[in-house]
Design a protein around this motif. Structure first.
Motif, PDB file in Angstrom:
ATOM      1  N   UNK A 187       8.249  -2.085   6.449  1.00 49.03           N
ATOM      2  CA  UNK A 187       8.639  -2.709   5.179  1.00 49.03           C
ATOM      3  C   UNK A 187       7.413  -3.095   4.365  1.00 49.03           C
ATOM      4  N   UNK A 188       6.434  -3.674   5.021  1.00 47.11           N
ATOM      5  CA  UNK A 188       5.213  -4.064   4.321  1.00 47.11           C
ATOM      6  C   UNK A 188       4.517  -2.878   3.675  1.00 47.11           C
ATOM      7  N   UNK A 189       4.471  -1.753   4.387  1.00 48.22           N
ATOM      8  CA  UNK A 189       3.824  -0.564   3.843  1.00 48.22           C
ATOM      9  C   UNK A 189       4.631  -0.007   2.672  1.00 48.22           C
ATOM     10  N   UNK A 190       5.965   0.092   2.850  1.00 48.28           N
ATOM     11  CA  UNK A 190       6.804   0.596   1.754  1.00 48.28           C
ATOM     12  C   UNK A 190       6.679  -0.296   0.516  1.00 48.28           C
ATOM     13  N   UNK A 191       6.737  -1.591   0.696  1.00 53.59           N
ATOM     14  CA  UNK A 191       6.679  -2.504  -0.445  1.00 53.59           C
ATOM     15  C   UNK A 191       5.326  -2.443  -1.145  1.00 53.59           C
ATOM     16  N   UNK A 192       4.249  -2.346  -0.377  1.00 51.72           N
ATOM     17  CA  UNK A 192       2.917  -2.235  -0.988  1.00 51.72           C
ATOM     18  C   UNK A 192       2.797  -0.911  -1.745  1.00 51.72           C
ATOM     19  N   UNK A 193       3.303   0.152  -1.152  1.00 49.14           N
ATOM     20  CA  UNK A 193       3.272   1.462  -1.798  1.00 49.14           C
ATOM     21  C   UNK A 193       4.037   1.440  -3.121  1.00 49.14           C
ATOM     22  N   UNK A 194       5.248   0.899  -3.100  1.00 54.13           N
ATOM     23  CA  UNK A 194       6.078   0.896  -4.305  1.00 54.13           C
ATOM     24  C   UNK A 194       5.565  -0.078  -5.359  1.00 54.13           C
ATOM     25  N   UNK A 195       4.881  -1.123  -4.940  1.00 53.19           N
ATOM     26  CA  UNK A 195       4.269  -2.041  -5.910  1.00 53.19           C
ATOM     27  C   UNK A 195       3.126  -1.343  -6.644  1.00 53.19           C
TER      28      UNK A 195
ATOM     29  N   UNK B  15      -8.399   5.148   5.437  1.00 55.20           N
ATOM     30  CA  UNK B  15      -9.713   4.551   5.174  1.00 55.20           C
ATOM     31  C   UNK B  15     -10.465   5.373   4.133  1.00 55.20           C
ATOM     32  N   UNK B  16     -10.293   6.692   4.191  1.00 53.67           N
ATOM     33  CA  UNK B  16     -10.957   7.580   3.231  1.00 53.67           C
ATOM     34  C   UNK B  16     -10.196   7.665   1.909  1.00 53.67           C
ATOM     35  N   UNK B  17      -8.866   7.508   1.975  1.00 52.32           N
ATOM     36  CA  UNK B  17      -8.014   7.631   0.780  1.00 52.32           C
ATOM     37  C   UNK B  17      -6.998   6.496   0.766  1.00 52.32           C
ATOM     38  N   UNK B  18      -7.448   5.270   0.486  1.00 47.41           N
ATOM     39  CA  UNK B  18      -6.565   4.100   0.622  1.00 47.41           C
ATOM     40  C   UNK B  18      -5.363   4.088  -0.316  1.00 47.41           C
ATOM     41  N   UNK B  19      -5.416   4.844  -1.390  1.00 45.77           N
ATOM     42  CA  UNK B  19      -4.295   4.860  -2.329  1.00 45.77           C
ATOM     43  C   UNK B  19      -3.456   6.131  -2.237  1.00 45.77           C
ATOM     44  N   UNK B  20      -3.557   6.826  -1.136  1.00 43.43           N
ATOM     45  CA  UNK B  20      -2.788   8.060  -0.949  1.00 43.43           C
ATOM     46  C   UNK B  20      -1.351   7.687  -0.579  1.00 43.43           C
ATOM     47  N   UNK B  21      -0.458   7.875  -1.516  1.00 42.87           N
ATOM     48  CA  UNK B  21       0.944   7.471  -1.318  1.00 42.87           C
ATOM     49  C   UNK B  21       1.619   8.261  -0.206  1.00 42.87           C
ATOM     50  N   UNK B  22       1.296   9.539  -0.099  1.00 44.66           N
ATOM     51  CA  UNK B  22       1.895  10.344   0.972  1.00 44.66           C
ATOM     52  C   UNK B  22       1.515   9.788   2.335  1.00 44.66           C
ATOM     53  N   UNK B  23       0.244   9.444   2.506  1.00 45.75           N
ATOM     54  CA  UNK B  23      -0.203   8.885   3.787  1.00 45.75           C
ATOM     55  C   UNK B  23       0.447   7.535   4.062  1.00 45.75           C
ATOM     56  N   UNK B  24       0.576   6.708   3.039  1.00 43.96           N
ATOM     57  CA  UNK B  24       1.222   5.412   3.219  1.00 43.96           C
ATOM     58  C   UNK B  24       2.689   5.588   3.604  1.00 43.96           C
TER      59      UNK B  24
END
Length: 104
Positions: free
Chosen positions: A38-46, A12-21
């Motif tokens: 899968x949804x989280x991985x795909x959103x992260x890699x997109x 919530x504080x760092x929505x684009x933090x790839x490590x957290x995702x």
């Protein structure tokens, strides 16, 4: 607070933090929630296609769910990204997974 709730709070504080995702997706895998992972991985890699570590885990997830062609594509993309980043450790891990899957 469980790990997923904790990671979501951090996100919530760092929505684009790839490590957290990435960590969140791994927690979903531990719970056998492959669809959420899968949804989280795909959103992260997109959003960040250079986050090379997620390709391996996404590929393994896709293998486990019987999506062989999608797993191969994930490994191939990951190898390409790893090669471009000169991350030979990641490249070798992805290549080994790819070869294990395609040598059958």
């Amino acid at each position: 607070m469980d790990r997923i709730a904790q990671l979501k709070a951090f996100l919530e504080d760092s929505p684009n933090d790839s490590f957290l995702q990435h960590a969140l997706a791994l927690e979903y895998i531990k719970l056998n929630d492959d669809a959420a992972a899968r949804g989280v991985f795909e959103a992260l890699l997109a959003r960040e296609p250079g986050y090379v570590g997620s390709y391996y885990h996404l590929g393994r997830l896709l293998e486990r769910t019987g999506e062989r062609d999608a797993a191969i594509a994930a490994y191939e993309k990951g190898m390409s990204v790893a090669r471009a980043a000169r991350d030979m450790h990641a490249y070798n891990e992805l290549q080994a997974a790819y070869e294990d899957l395609t040598d059958e």
